[in-house]
Design an enzyme around this catalytic site. Structure first.
Site, PDB file in Angstrom:
ATOM      1  N   HIS A  93       1.191   3.483   6.143  1.00 45.79           N
ATOM      2  CA  HIS A  93       1.664   3.575   4.762  1.00 45.79           C
ATOM      3  C   HIS A  93       3.186   3.692   4.798  1.00 45.79           C
ATOM      4  O   HIS A  93       3.733   4.622   5.384  1.00 45.79           O
ATOM      5  CB  HIS A  93       1.065   4.777   4.037  1.00 45.79           C
ATOM      6  CG  HIS A  93       1.440   4.830   2.580  1.00 45.79           C
ATOM      7  ND1 HIS A  93       0.660   4.263   1.601  1.00 45.79           N
ATOM      8  CD2 HIS A  93       2.526   5.347   1.958  1.00 45.79           C
ATOM      9  CE1 HIS A  93       1.240   4.438   0.424  1.00 45.79           C
ATOM     10  NE2 HIS A  93       2.368   5.089   0.611  1.00 45.79           N
ATOM     11  N   CYS A  94       3.860   2.725   4.180  1.00 48.70           N
ATOM     12  CA  CYS A  94       5.319   2.657   4.255  1.00 48.70           C
ATOM     13  C   CYS A  94       5.932   3.143   2.945  1.00 48.70           C
ATOM     14  O   CYS A  94       5.678   2.552   1.883  1.00 48.70           O
ATOM     15  CB  CYS A  94       5.763   1.220   4.536  1.00 48.70           C
ATOM     16  SG  CYS A  94       7.561   1.032   4.604  1.00 48.70           S
TER      17      CYS A  94
END
Length: 319
Positions: free
Chosen positions: A149-150
């Site tokens: 998850h960025c």
């Protein structure tokens, strides 16, 4: 009793744009990173045009050429970033009705006989998920082939948007290198102009404040470009390694833990193995099967036909 529950249409599946808004509320850090990304891009464009190109290349064709090329890079950067933000990363659909998991464990051997190996159960989503899918705590959904998850795209990097994320990294790195080259060349030009002005004795004292302001913008843009350039270069390398080894960082970590646990025993067993494919085939699974030139643009690519991309129904489990 055999139960096959369709999952292609689900009243619990919101629109992608709505999910993006929900993620902003769930992850304030991601929202701040989005604002910082767009601010950095527009600030770099402002400094390059106003303080680099116009003073150093005014009246020359190089001013228009550098300005056009730099802005094309920024447009592609923003287009890829927007696609990565608002695209579905590969969320596993939720079932319309609740699924009974009460006797799931007793049916594990029967599931393997049916050829459903690799499918697991997510207790948070309360649904079956295909091989290589993992649950994201921020998105609160299972993502197919989840990489991570960025916060910089406020979204997961998964099977369906990894292409856009890598393109965003690529154009960010190019824009950072290009802005560094432009700032350095403009700085050299300014030093030479000041020396020639001192020798001619026609230096204007009123230019001192603008000089300090220009130098401050140069330094800020250089620091920004170096930091972002090094940052995206490292992530870009990790992404390519993850693709050509056909192993996401989550899978790498799990396999490493399994190897550590198995090192003390007599038999070794890896948690996740893949059929060895050519590196070009692995890259095409992410970037599309068209021309390699199309890999540079944020165009929609047809997903590979194999690898669990179709989710018309849940596996044929006995529940």
């Amino acid at each position: 009793m055999v139960s096959t529950v369709p999952v292609t249409s689900s009243r619990r599946d919101p629109a992608v744009s709505k999910m993006a808004a929900v993620r902003c509320r769930r992850d304030p850090c991601g929202f701040v990173c989005l604002i910082l990304t767009y601010f950095s891009v527009f600030y770099a464009d402002y400094v390059v045009i106003q303080y680099v190109l116009i003073p150093a290349y005014s009246g020359s064709a190089w001013c228009s050429m550098h300005g056009a090329f730099f802005n094309i890079l920024l447009i592609l950067l923003l287009a890829c970033h927007s696609k990565a933000v608002f695209s579905d990363p590969g969320m596993v659909p939720l079932p319309e009705t609740a699924i009974d998991f009460s006797d799931l464990r007793s049916q594990s051997s029967r599931r393997n006989d049916r050829g459903c190996e690799g499918w697991t159960v997510c207790s948070r989503c309360e649904t079956y998920r295909p091989p290589r899918a993992h649950h994201c705590r921020v998105c609160q959904r299972c993502i197919r082939r989840m990489d991570h998850h960025c916060p910089w795209i406020n979204n997961c990097v998964g099977e369906l948007n990894q292409k856009y994320f890598i393109q965003f990294l690529f154009y960010t790195g190019l824009a950072s290198l290009y802005s560094i080259a432009l700032v350095v060349s403009a700085w050299v030009w300014r030093i030479r102009s000041e020396r020639e002005g001192d020798e001619d004795g026609d230096r204007d004292p009123s230019e001192a404040p603008s000089k300090h302001l220009t130098v401050a913008h140069y330094i800020i843009l250089l620091v920004e470009s170096v930091l972002f350039g090094v940052f995206v270069l490292v992530i870009f390398y990790d992404q390519l390694v993850s693709i050509i080894t056909d192993e996401t960082p989550i899978e790498q970590m799990k396999n490493r833990l399994m190897k550590d646990r198995a090192s003390g025993s007599q038999h070794t067993h890896t948690m996740h193995t893949h059929t060895r494919k050519p590196k070009l085939a692995l890259l095409r699974e992410v970037f599309g099967r068209g021309s390699v030139l199309c890999w540079l643009f944020p165009l929609h690519a047809s997903p590979p036909s194999a690898g669990g991309m179709t989710y018309s129904a849940l596996p044929d489990y006995d529940v």
